[in-house]
Scaffold this motif. Structure first.
Motif, PDB file in Angstrom:
ATOM      1  N   ARG A 115       0.810  -1.227   0.000  1.00  0.00           N
ATOM      2  CA  ARG A 115       0.000   0.000   0.000  1.00  0.00           C
ATOM      3  C   ARG A 115       0.845   1.280   0.000  1.00  0.00           C
ATOM      4  O   ARG A 115       0.293   2.372  -0.093  1.00  0.00           O
ATOM      5  CB  ARG A 115      -0.929   0.000   1.215  1.00  0.00           C
ATOM      6  CG  ARG A 115      -2.030  -1.037   1.108  1.00  0.00           C
ATOM      7  CD  ARG A 115      -3.078  -0.857   2.190  1.00  0.00           C
ATOM      8  NE  ARG A 115      -2.526  -0.855   3.531  1.00  0.00           N
ATOM      9  CZ  ARG A 115      -2.423  -1.934   4.307  1.00  0.00           C
ATOM     10  NH1 ARG A 115      -2.820  -3.101   3.868  1.00  0.00           N
ATOM     11  NH2 ARG A 115      -1.921  -1.845   5.525  1.00  0.00           N
ATOM     12  N   ARG A 116       2.188   1.155   0.106  1.00  0.00           N
ATOM     13  CA  ARG A 116       3.035   2.342   0.120  1.00  0.00           C
ATOM     14  C   ARG A 116       3.019   3.053  -1.227  1.00  0.00           C
ATOM     15  O   ARG A 116       2.829   2.448  -2.267  1.00  0.00           O
ATOM     16  CB  ARG A 116       4.495   1.956   0.423  1.00  0.00           C
ATOM     17  CG  ARG A 116       4.772   1.671   1.838  1.00  0.00           C
ATOM     18  CD  ARG A 116       6.259   1.560   2.141  1.00  0.00           C
ATOM     19  NE  ARG A 116       6.937   0.530   1.360  1.00  0.00           N
ATOM     20  CZ  ARG A 116       7.932   0.781   0.515  1.00  0.00           C
ATOM     21  NH1 ARG A 116       8.380   1.983   0.330  1.00  0.00           N
ATOM     22  NH2 ARG A 116       8.496  -0.197  -0.146  1.00  0.00           N
ATOM     23  N   TRP A 117       3.264   4.378  -1.169  1.00  0.00           N
ATOM     24  CA  TRP A 117       3.456   5.143  -2.398  1.00  0.00           C
ATOM     25  C   TRP A 117       4.796   4.746  -2.999  1.00  0.00           C
ATOM     26  O   TRP A 117       5.787   4.606  -2.287  1.00  0.00           O
ATOM     27  CB  TRP A 117       3.477   6.649  -2.107  1.00  0.00           C
ATOM     28  CG  TRP A 117       2.140   7.233  -1.787  1.00  0.00           C
ATOM     29  CD1 TRP A 117       1.617   7.457  -0.548  1.00  0.00           C
ATOM     30  CD2 TRP A 117       1.161   7.694  -2.719  1.00  0.00           C
ATOM     31  NE1 TRP A 117       0.375   8.017  -0.651  1.00  0.00           N
ATOM     32  CE2 TRP A 117       0.066   8.183  -1.982  1.00  0.00           C
ATOM     33  CE3 TRP A 117       1.101   7.737  -4.104  1.00  0.00           C
ATOM     34  CZ2 TRP A 117      -1.073   8.701  -2.571  1.00  0.00           C
ATOM     35  CZ3 TRP A 117      -0.029   8.262  -4.698  1.00  0.00           C
ATOM     36  CH2 TRP A 117      -1.100   8.731  -3.943  1.00  0.00           C
ATOM     37  N   ARG A 118       4.859   4.589  -4.306  1.00  0.00           N
ATOM     38  CA  ARG A 118       6.115   4.412  -5.040  1.00  0.00           C
ATOM     39  C   ARG A 118       6.365   5.724  -5.753  1.00  0.00           C
ATOM     40  O   ARG A 118       5.423   6.375  -6.208  1.00  0.00           O
ATOM     41  CB  ARG A 118       6.013   3.274  -6.053  1.00  0.00           C
ATOM     42  CG  ARG A 118       5.644   1.905  -5.470  1.00  0.00           C
ATOM     43  CD  ARG A 118       6.589   1.514  -4.348  1.00  0.00           C
ATOM     44  NE  ARG A 118       6.577   0.113  -4.015  1.00  0.00           N
ATOM     45  CZ  ARG A 118       5.856  -0.436  -3.045  1.00  0.00           C
ATOM     46  NH1 ARG A 118       5.047   0.305  -2.334  1.00  0.00           N
ATOM     47  NH2 ARG A 118       5.948  -1.710  -2.790  1.00  0.00           N
ATOM     48  N   ALA A 119       7.631   6.138  -5.863  1.00  0.00           N
ATOM     49  CA  ALA A 119       7.906   7.473  -6.406  1.00  0.00           C
ATOM     50  C   ALA A 119       9.156   7.483  -7.283  1.00  0.00           C
ATOM     51  O   ALA A 119      10.064   6.667  -7.110  1.00  0.00           O
ATOM     52  CB  ALA A 119       8.083   8.466  -5.263  1.00  0.00           C
ATOM     53  N   VAL A 120       9.178   8.426  -8.209  1.00  0.00           N
ATOM     54  CA  VAL A 120      10.372   8.774  -8.989  1.00  0.00           C
ATOM     55  C   VAL A 120      10.457  10.294  -9.020  1.00  0.00           C
ATOM     56  O   VAL A 120       9.441  10.983  -8.931  1.00  0.00           O
ATOM     57  CB  VAL A 120      10.349   8.226 -10.434  1.00  0.00           C
ATOM     58  CG1 VAL A 120      10.442   6.723 -10.458  1.00  0.00           C
ATOM     59  CG2 VAL A 120       9.141   8.708 -11.198  1.00  0.00           C
ATOM     60  N   THR A 121      11.663  10.789  -9.131  1.00  0.00           N
ATOM     61  CA  THR A 121      11.862  12.224  -9.306  1.00  0.00           C
ATOM     62  C   THR A 121      12.181  12.463 -10.771  1.00  0.00           C
ATOM     63  O   THR A 121      13.132  11.905 -11.311  1.00  0.00           O
ATOM     64  CB  THR A 121      13.014  12.741  -8.422  1.00  0.00           C
ATOM     65  OG1 THR A 121      12.696  12.458  -7.062  1.00  0.00           O
ATOM     66  CG2 THR A 121      13.205  14.238  -8.611  1.00  0.00           C
ATOM     67  N   ARG A 170       0.252   4.642  -6.315  1.00  0.00           N
ATOM     68  CA  ARG A 170      -0.069   3.511  -5.443  1.00  0.00           C
ATOM     69  C   ARG A 170      -1.434   2.976  -5.829  1.00  0.00           C
ATOM     70  O   ARG A 170      -2.262   3.687  -6.387  1.00  0.00           O
ATOM     71  CB  ARG A 170      -0.032   3.891  -3.964  1.00  0.00           C
ATOM     72  CG  ARG A 170      -1.192   4.736  -3.512  1.00  0.00           C
ATOM     73  CD  ARG A 170      -1.185   4.915  -2.019  1.00  0.00           C
ATOM     74  NE  ARG A 170      -2.233   5.862  -1.636  1.00  0.00           N
ATOM     75  CZ  ARG A 170      -2.397   6.341  -0.430  1.00  0.00           C
ATOM     76  NH1 ARG A 170      -1.592   5.966   0.533  1.00  0.00           N
ATOM     77  NH2 ARG A 170      -3.365   7.178  -0.169  1.00  0.00           N
ATOM     78  N   PHE A 171      -1.633   1.719  -5.524  1.00  0.00           N
ATOM     79  CA  PHE A 171      -2.905   1.074  -5.805  1.00  0.00           C
ATOM     80  C   PHE A 171      -3.825   1.181  -4.598  1.00  0.00           C
ATOM     81  O   PHE A 171      -3.375   1.179  -3.453  1.00  0.00           O
ATOM     82  CB  PHE A 171      -2.697  -0.410  -6.121  1.00  0.00           C
ATOM     83  CG  PHE A 171      -2.118  -0.656  -7.477  1.00  0.00           C
ATOM     84  CD1 PHE A 171      -2.918  -0.633  -8.605  1.00  0.00           C
ATOM     85  CD2 PHE A 171      -0.768  -0.914  -7.631  1.00  0.00           C
ATOM     86  CE1 PHE A 171      -2.394  -0.860  -9.857  1.00  0.00           C
ATOM     87  CE2 PHE A 171      -0.230  -1.141  -8.880  1.00  0.00           C
ATOM     88  CZ  PHE A 171      -1.044  -1.117  -9.995  1.00  0.00           C
ATOM     89  N   HIS A 172      -5.128   1.257  -4.858  1.00  0.00           N
ATOM     90  CA  HIS A 172      -6.124   1.156  -3.803  1.00  0.00           C
ATOM     91  C   HIS A 172      -6.263  -0.323  -3.466  1.00  0.00           C
ATOM     92  O   HIS A 172      -6.086  -1.185  -4.318  1.00  0.00           O
ATOM     93  CB  HIS A 172      -7.474   1.709  -4.269  1.00  0.00           C
ATOM     94  CG  HIS A 172      -7.446   3.168  -4.583  1.00  0.00           C
ATOM     95  ND1 HIS A 172      -7.368   4.134  -3.616  1.00  0.00           N
ATOM     96  CD2 HIS A 172      -7.440   3.817  -5.773  1.00  0.00           C
ATOM     97  CE1 HIS A 172      -7.342   5.325  -4.183  1.00  0.00           C
ATOM     98  NE2 HIS A 172      -7.373   5.162  -5.502  1.00  0.00           N
ATOM     99  N   GLY A 173      -6.575  -0.621  -2.229  1.00  0.00           N
ATOM    100  CA  GLY A 173      -6.747  -2.012  -1.847  1.00  0.00           C
ATOM    101  C   GLY A 173      -5.410  -2.682  -1.604  1.00  0.00           C
ATOM    102  O   GLY A 173      -4.450  -2.055  -1.175  1.00  0.00           O
ATOM    103  N   SER A 174      -5.349  -3.972  -1.883  1.00  0.00           N
ATOM    104  CA  SER A 174      -4.135  -4.765  -1.659  1.00  0.00           C
ATOM    105  C   SER A 174      -3.639  -5.328  -2.986  1.00  0.00           C
ATOM    106  O   SER A 174      -4.088  -6.387  -3.430  1.00  0.00           O
ATOM    107  CB  SER A 174      -4.417  -5.905  -0.683  1.00  0.00           C
ATOM    108  OG  SER A 174      -4.757  -5.399   0.580  1.00  0.00           O
ATOM    109  N   PRO A 175      -2.713  -4.628  -3.633  1.00  0.00           N
ATOM    110  CA  PRO A 175      -2.215  -5.112  -4.922  1.00  0.00           C
ATOM    111  C   PRO A 175      -1.316  -6.335  -4.737  1.00  0.00           C
ATOM    112  O   PRO A 175      -0.760  -6.562  -3.667  1.00  0.00           O
ATOM    113  CB  PRO A 175      -1.406  -3.926  -5.449  1.00  0.00           C
ATOM    114  CG  PRO A 175      -0.968  -3.208  -4.222  1.00  0.00           C
ATOM    115  CD  PRO A 175      -2.076  -3.387  -3.222  1.00  0.00           C
TER     116      PRO A 175
END
Length: 155
Positions: free
Chosen positions: A49-55, A93-98
């Motif tokens: 559920r964490r946000w994944r990020a790129v700059t 990020r995905f809603h729920g449990s990806p």
């Protein structure tokens, strides 16, 4: 693999490719003394559920983002200015449990989106500029690791 590769060798090369991908996943979670751990050890449901990020090194980043949109309507995307005027942070990020595969696809899609925004194309490892690799077990293991790398974020 070339059609000139015999049946038994094809099986060995296929297994080597699987092992190369699996080794990359295992190494990502290996604790290295004095260096730390290569990846988080959160419970899977929390990590998913964490946000994944790129700059992205662009201040004028704006959608649409086809690479991210292709992941479906359950994906939430946000942007914010990067610290120090270094472009824009793009999060997903995905809603729920990806699933683990969905999280891997998200990581790969974020990197492809970054490349499209910064360079205008998605950079590829293959084909090799010096030609094709010889079909060997070691080469197949490398191919397997290279195929898994975009999802794992390492190579």
């Amino acid at each position: 693999m070339s059609s000139a590769v015999s049946g038994p060798l094809r099986q060995v090369l296929g297994k080597a490719a699987q092992l190369g991908g699996a080794a990359l996943g295992t190494l990502q979670h290996t604790r290295i003394p004095g260096v730390g751990q290569a990846s988080t050890t959160e419970p899977a449901d929390v990590a998913a559920r964490r946000w994944r990020a790129v700059t992205v090194f662009r201040d004028d980043l704006a959608g649409p983002f086809p690479e991210l949109e292709a992941l479906g309507p359950d994906l939430e995307v946000r942007m914010q200015p990067a610290p120090g005027g270094r472009g824009t942070e793009l999060y997903g990020r995905f809603h729920g449990s990806p699933t683990e595969d969905q999280v891997g696809e998200l990581r790969a899609a974020l990197r492809r989106t970054k490349q499209l925004a910064e360079v205008g194309e998605v950079l590829r490892v293959d084909p090799q500029p010096h030609g094709r690799r010889t079909p060997t077990p070691q080469g197949a293991a490398l191919e397997g690791a290279a195929a898994q790398a975009p999802k794992e974020g390492v190579l």
